[in-house]
Design a protein around this motif. Structure first.
Motif, PDB file in Angstrom:
ATOM      1  N   THR A 147      15.812   0.251  -2.002  1.00 36.00           N
ATOM      2  CA  THR A 147      16.646   1.094  -2.545  1.00 36.00           C
ATOM      3  C   THR A 147      18.081   0.477  -2.106  1.00 36.00           C
ATOM      4  N   ALA A 148      19.225   1.191  -2.586  1.00 39.07           N
ATOM      5  CA  ALA A 148      20.383   0.819  -1.950  1.00 39.07           C
ATOM      6  C   ALA A 148      20.710   0.862  -0.419  1.00 39.07           C
ATOM      7  N   HIS A 149      19.772   1.748   0.087  1.00 37.68           N
ATOM      8  CA  HIS A 149      19.948   1.737   1.539  1.00 37.68           C
ATOM      9  C   HIS A 149      19.250   0.556   2.249  1.00 37.68           C
ATOM     10  N   VAL A 150      18.167   0.186   1.724  1.00 33.36           N
ATOM     11  CA  VAL A 150      17.450  -0.956   1.973  1.00 33.36           C
ATOM     12  C   VAL A 150      18.269  -2.044   2.075  1.00 33.36           C
ATOM     13  N   ARG A 151      19.050  -2.365   0.872  1.00 27.27           N
ATOM     14  CA  ARG A 151      19.794  -3.676   0.609  1.00 27.27           C
ATOM     15  C   ARG A 151      20.769  -3.451   1.454  1.00 27.27           C
ATOM     16  N   ALA A 152      21.467  -2.275   1.956  1.00 24.80           N
ATOM     17  CA  ALA A 152      22.798  -2.381   2.736  1.00 24.80           C
ATOM     18  C   ALA A 152      22.202  -2.823   4.460  1.00 24.80           C
ATOM     19  N   LEU A 153      21.104  -2.281   4.478  1.00 23.48           N
ATOM     20  CA  LEU A 153      20.386  -2.813   5.854  1.00 23.48           C
ATOM     21  C   LEU A 153      20.226  -4.246   5.950  1.00 23.48           C
ATOM     22  N   LEU A 154      19.756  -4.792   4.850  1.00 24.39           N
ATOM     23  CA  LEU A 154      19.698  -6.262   4.790  1.00 24.39           C
ATOM     24  C   LEU A 154      20.767  -7.083   4.935  1.00 24.39           C
ATOM     25  N   GLU A 155      21.974  -6.534   4.325  1.00 29.75           N
ATOM     26  CA  GLU A 155      23.124  -7.143   4.558  1.00 29.75           C
ATOM     27  C   GLU A 155      24.076  -6.995   5.859  1.00 29.75           C
ATOM     28  N   ALA A 211       0.784  -1.051   0.083  1.00 29.29           N
ATOM     29  CA  ALA A 211       0.057  -0.170  -0.042  1.00 29.29           C
ATOM     30  C   ALA A 211       0.932   1.307   0.224  1.00 29.29           C
ATOM     31  N   ALA A 212       1.790   1.037   0.610  1.00 30.71           N
ATOM     32  CA  ALA A 212       2.938   2.577   0.719  1.00 30.71           C
ATOM     33  C   ALA A 212       4.296   1.897   0.696  1.00 30.71           C
ATOM     34  N   PRO A 213       5.032   1.746  -0.300  1.00 29.49           N
ATOM     35  CA  PRO A 213       6.221   1.223  -0.797  1.00 29.49           C
ATOM     36  C   PRO A 213       7.408   2.316  -0.580  1.00 29.49           C
ATOM     37  N   ALA A 214       7.199   3.130   0.229  1.00 31.68           N
ATOM     38  CA  ALA A 214       8.227   4.165   0.397  1.00 31.68           C
ATOM     39  C   ALA A 214       9.644   3.798   1.017  1.00 31.68           C
ATOM     40  N   GLY A 215      10.718   4.164   0.627  1.00 28.44           N
ATOM     41  CA  GLY A 215      11.960   3.738   1.085  1.00 28.44           C
ATOM     42  C   GLY A 215      12.100   3.789   2.670  1.00 28.44           C
ATOM     43  N   ARG A 216      11.301   4.947   3.284  1.00 29.62           N
ATOM     44  CA  ARG A 216      11.665   4.986   4.772  1.00 29.62           C
ATOM     45  C   ARG A 216      10.879   3.701   5.414  1.00 29.62           C
ATOM     46  N   THR A 217       9.725   3.281   4.862  1.00 30.40           N
ATOM     47  CA  THR A 217       8.942   2.451   5.316  1.00 30.40           C
ATOM     48  C   THR A 217       9.591   1.065   5.005  1.00 30.40           C
ATOM     49  N   MET A 218      10.204   0.917   4.009  1.00 26.00           N
ATOM     50  CA  MET A 218      11.043  -0.234   3.702  1.00 26.00           C
ATOM     51  C   MET A 218      12.005  -0.595   4.355  1.00 26.00           C
ATOM     52  N   ALA A 219      12.675   0.774   4.757  1.00 25.91           N
ATOM     53  CA  ALA A 219      14.038   0.624   5.700  1.00 25.91           C
ATOM     54  C   ALA A 219      13.518   0.146   7.041  1.00 25.91           C
ATOM     55  N   HIS A 220      12.491   0.617   7.436  1.00 27.79           N
ATOM     56  CA  HIS A 220      11.842   0.034   8.774  1.00 27.79           C
ATOM     57  C   HIS A 220      11.450  -1.311   8.863  1.00 27.79           C
ATOM     58  N   ALA A 221      10.869  -1.730   7.785  1.00 29.47           N
ATOM     59  CA  ALA A 221      10.442  -3.189   7.546  1.00 29.47           C
ATOM     60  C   ALA A 221      11.629  -4.248   7.776  1.00 29.47           C
ATOM     61  N   VAL A 222      13.061  -3.795   7.432  1.00 25.83           N
ATOM     62  CA  VAL A 222      14.129  -4.600   7.627  1.00 25.83           C
ATOM     63  C   VAL A 222      14.390  -5.209   9.166  1.00 25.83           C
ATOM     64  N   ALA A 223      13.931  -4.651  10.007  1.00 30.00           N
ATOM     65  CA  ALA A 223      13.676  -4.972  11.328  1.00 30.00           C
ATOM     66  C   ALA A 223      13.119  -6.250  11.461  1.00 30.00           C
ATOM     67  N   ALA A 224      11.923  -6.604  10.798  1.00 27.41           N
ATOM     68  CA  ALA A 224      11.271  -7.853  11.082  1.00 27.41           C
ATOM     69  C   ALA A 224      12.284  -8.875  10.224  1.00 27.41           C
ATOM     70  N   VAL A 225      12.824  -8.700   9.117  1.00 21.78           N
ATOM     71  CA  VAL A 225      13.700  -9.526   8.796  1.00 21.78           C
ATOM     72  C   VAL A 225      14.924  -9.995   9.840  1.00 21.78           C
ATOM     73  N   HIS A 226      15.632  -9.201  10.388  1.00 24.18           N
ATOM     74  CA  HIS A 226      16.370  -9.388  11.304  1.00 24.18           C
ATOM     75  C   HIS A 226      15.819 -10.076  12.573  1.00 24.18           C
ATOM     76  N   ARG A 227      14.591 -10.009  12.689  1.00 24.08           N
ATOM     77  CA  ARG A 227      13.850 -10.627  13.878  1.00 24.08           C
ATOM     78  C   ARG A 227      13.499 -12.179  13.666  1.00 24.08           C
ATOM     79  N   ALA A 228      13.027 -12.191  12.445  1.00 28.10           N
ATOM     80  CA  ALA A 228      12.602 -13.528  11.843  1.00 28.10           C
ATOM     81  C   ALA A 228      13.506 -14.667  11.823  1.00 28.10           C
ATOM     82  N   GLU A 229      13.074 -15.910  12.346  1.00 25.87           N
ATOM     83  CA  GLU A 229      13.991 -16.865  12.150  1.00 25.87           C
ATOM     84  C   GLU A 229      13.634 -17.804  10.990  1.00 25.87           C
ATOM     85  N   GLY A 230      12.557 -17.888  10.454  1.00 23.32           N
ATOM     86  CA  GLY A 230      11.696 -18.793   9.551  1.00 23.32           C
ATOM     87  C   GLY A 230      11.737 -18.362   8.124  1.00 23.32           C
TER      88      GLY A 230
END
Length: 191
Positions: A176-184, A142-161
Motif C-alpha cells: 500500500t501507499a503506507h508500506v511504500r512510505a515506510l520503505l522510503e 500466504a497472507a499478503p495483508a497490509g499490516r503484515t507487509m508493513a511489519h515486513a519492512v523491518a527486515a528491509v531496514h535490517r538487511a544489508e545484502g
C-alpha cells in the motif's frame, strides 16, 4: 516469575493461572506471554551474571514454539538477540511452517498470526539475511495483508545484502501507499 515456570507453562499455555489476566486491547486476547518475552529479554545481563544464559535461551525457545498459537503483543521477534536467534533458528522455521499450514487450512485465529510470524522472521536477519527474507516472503505469499507487509519492512531496514533489496522490491510493488512510505523512510533503496 522464573524461567522454569514460563517453560512449564508453555506446555499448556491456556491452563496457566495467569492466563487472561493481561488482555491486549487490540485483539482482546491474553498477552501475558509477551510480557514474559520482554522480561526474558531484559534479563540478559542478569542471566550472564548468574550463569543461567542457557536456561534463558531455552525459555525463549519455549515461547517461540507457541508463536503460532499465542499472542505476544509484538514482544517476541524484536526481543530476540543474535545468540537466541542462532540457537532457536530451527524452532523459528518450525513455528512459521506450522502457522502457515494453519493459515492455509483456514484455521481461525484470535489475533493477527501472520504479522506475528513476520515479526519472528524479521529477527532472523541478524544471523541469516537470505533465510530471513525467504521466511518473510513465504508468509507474505500466504497472507499478503497490509499490516503484515508493513511489519515486513523491518527486515528491509535490517538487511544489508541483495536479499533485502529483493524483499523491498516485493513490498514496494505489492504494498500500500503506507508500506511504500515506510520503505522510503531512512532512504532505503529498493531498486
Amino acid at each position: 516469575m522464573g524461567y522454569e515456570t514460563v517453560r512449564r507453562a508453555s506446555l499448556q499455555p491456556r491452563a496457566a493461572p495467569w492466563y487472561d489476566l493481561l488482555v491486549d486491547r487490540k485483539f482482546s486476547v491474553d498477552s501475558s506471554y509477551g510480557q514474559f518475552s520482554a522480561a526474558a529479554a531484559d534479563s540478559r545481563e542478569l542471566a550472564e551474571e548468574k550463569g543461567s544464559s542457557a536456561l534463558r535461551v531455552e525459555t525463549f525457545r519455549s515461547l517461540i514454539r507457541m508463536a503460532d498459537r499465542e499472542y505476544f503483543e509484538e514482544k517476541l521477534g524484536d526481543y530476540l538477540d543474535e545468540a537466541v536467534v542462532r540457537s532457536c533458528l530451527p524452532d523459528i522455521r518450525d513455528v512459521i511452517g506450522r502457522g502457515l499450514g494453519a493459515v492455509a487450512a483456514g484455521v481461525p485465529f484470535r489475533f493477527d498470526v501472520a504479522t506475528q510470524l513476520v515479526d519472528l522472521a524479521n529477527s532472523v536477519v541478524v544471523v541469516d539475511e537470505d533465510a530471513a527474507v525467504e521466511l518473510v516472503l513465504r508468509i507474505l505469499r500466504a497472507a499478503p495483508a497490509g499490516r503484515t507487509m508493513a511489519h515486513a519492512v523491518a527486515a528491509v531496514h535490517r538487511a544489508e545484502g541483495p536479499a533485502g533489496r529483493v524483499l523491498a522490491d516485493h513490498l514496494y510493488r505489492g504494498g500500500t501507499a503506507h508500506v511504500r512510505a515506510l520503505l522510503e523512510e531512512d532512504g532505503v533503496a529498493w531498486r
